[in-house]
Each structure stands twice: as C-alpha cells, then as structure tokens.
Design an enzyme around this catalytic site. Sequence first.
Site, PDB file in Angstrom:
ATOM      1  N   PRO A  97       0.777  -1.226   0.000  1.00 57.11           N
ATOM      2  CA  PRO A  97       0.000   0.000   0.000  1.00 57.11           C
ATOM      3  C   PRO A  97       0.809   1.277   0.000  1.00 57.11           C
ATOM      4  O   PRO A  97       1.640   1.506   0.868  1.00 57.11           O
ATOM      5  CB  PRO A  97      -0.783  -0.106   1.310  1.00 57.11           C
ATOM      6  N   GLU A  98       0.514   2.103  -0.960  1.00 62.22           N
ATOM      7  CA  GLU A  98       0.997   3.483  -0.939  1.00 62.22           C
ATOM      8  C   GLU A  98      -0.232   4.371  -0.797  1.00 62.22           C
ATOM      9  O   GLU A  98      -1.323   3.860  -0.556  1.00 62.22           O
ATOM     10  CB  GLU A  98       1.769   3.802  -2.229  1.00 62.22           C
TER      11      GLU A  98
END
Length: 309
Positions: free
Chosen positions: A2-3
Amino acid sequence: MPELPEVETVARGLRQTILGRRILSIRLGKTDFIDDPAALEQHLPGRRIDAVERYGKFMLLRLSETLSDELAAESRAANEKMASASKAAPTTATPSLLVHLGMTGQLAPAPAAQPHQKHTHVWMTLDDGRELRYTDPRRFGRIAYIAAASLAGELTDFGADPLEVTCEEFAARIRTRRARIKALLLDQSVLRGVGNIYADESLWRAKLHPARLGVQLNARQAETLRKVLQDILRKAIAMHGSSISDFLDADGEPGEYQRHHRAYGREGKRCYRCKTPIHRTMVAGRSSYFCPKCQPAPRMSRQHRRRSR
DNA sequence: CGTTGAACCTGTTTGC
DNA sequence: TGCAAACAGGTTCAAC
C-alpha cells in the site's frame, strides 16, 4: 502493497462499512508489530469509530471519548483556550487507532462466523456482529493506540501531503536537497504517502532519472514533477489503487491502476514513449524502473568523477 | 548531510 | 522435480 492511493482506497472502504460502529472487545494474536498490545486491550473496548482518516500511508481511526476521557478533555479544552496560538497539530485531537499496512497488511470487517485467514492477528468485535480484522503475513505493519494528548506529537515528523503541496513548498523541499530525487520522493518526512510505484511512475512521466539530485532540478522540472505526481495519485485513487499481487479494495475487488503503469515492473519491456527497453537499477535501496533514453542519467559531478577514476 | 546495507518477516517467483 | 536465491507495495538503524 500500500501506498497513498491504496491506503486511501482502504480508508474510503472502511468509511462505508464501519463508521459509527462500536468496538465491543478485542483479541490479539502475534503482537510484535503492535506498539503496546496491553494499551489496545485496555482502551479500545467501548469506543465508537467516529471517523476514518488517512495521513500519508497511515490510517487514523478516530475513536469516541470514554467518560474519564471527557473529564480530561474538558480541562484540555480549557487549556487550549489559553494557549492555542502556535500548534503544529494538523488535526483535532481524539483518541485514535493508528494503522500502517506495511507491505502486506489488510484491515477489513468480516462476519464473526467467517473463518479467519492464516495471518490474522487482531480481531475487534463490532456492535453489529462483525469483526474488524487485521491480517498481515509479514507483520511489517504497525498498530498503535494513541491517546488524544499524544496524537499531535505522533504526526509531527511527516512531510507535505503530495496532493495538496503547493508549487513553492514542493520546490523548497526538493530543490534544496543533495539527495537523489527518488530518495526524496520516498522520504515520508519530505512528502507523506509516496512509495516505490508512484515514485517511479511520476519520474517516468516527468522524464527525470531517479538518481538525479534534488538540487539539480530547475524550477520548471520541479513543477512538472509535482504536477504529474498529483495527476498520477488522483487517477490511481479513482481506479482504487494498484494491485500487483494481492491488494483488494473494500469490496474485495483488485485496483486497476497497475494497467496504467509506464515504468514500475516493466523491466525489459519497451518504453511507451520511445520504445527503448525499460531498465531496472537500485536507487535509494529500492528497485527503480526507468527509461534510459527518456530519463537520461545525471552527469557526474567533477568530484565524483575524480573519485571514481 | 548523504549513502549503503542489513534487519524486521513470510510468501512467491526465478534460476540452475 | 527440487532446492536455493532473489525479490516483494515499507521503515529503521548502524556504520561510514
């Protein structure tokens, strides 16, 4: 996994599904990624989830006050009336659950009867019969209960929001630095929320080599980079992020933005602009994908050349 | 100020 | 087929 766009996708999903629910009880598995497991067990039961916010790659579950907290909040409010002048506090203080998904974390509600996954380590029973579960095979994530009084301090060492940062602030944070642009984009104290995928994608779009130094960018290049970064992040959010292997949104659907990647993960494939094969090298300790023609390597400085001879 | 490499963990893919 | 190495969306820390 996840960014910023993926975390935003998760946060939006949770807003749809768990807002207003009360946590009745909590159960823990492995706890080596939790700041203070006992604090979770002590402070979460009885709280209502009043808001879900994203701060960089962190999610912030804002929790209701308990009775004893309300007394404390009263005296706090009285104090703040006196000295509310200089605060770096970006947010209103509430008791909060801070969640970072690391590389492989997932936070999602499930029916209590549903069998849990192998690497589920936190179960929070909600007042509607479901459980909010945290699952993370690698346990690179982080979970922490943060008291209202500690929240501002917890959020101090972060850089600008890449979606909101102004031209002036972006330039000030990048063009003054001798570090590589890739390292700067990944540095959460420079910008909060950018990770390896979106760093490479924005550098490709801006035609900048990842090893260029921040100080080497002229004003126009910095502004181009800011613009393409914002455009990429907005589009990625609209498409529910990038699913490389296992990221799923709140509805269990993969994101779609990986279909728009132009550099990340494309080693050996041809550049969408010039057909030159995409290269991969290590920059700032991370795999970095770029087009050697569109994103020419920086010219070595005189000192650097002298030393490497 | 910077950079590099290792460490934290588990799972999957790649290469011989 | 099998086994080992390489690699993975992140962060942190020591050493230089």
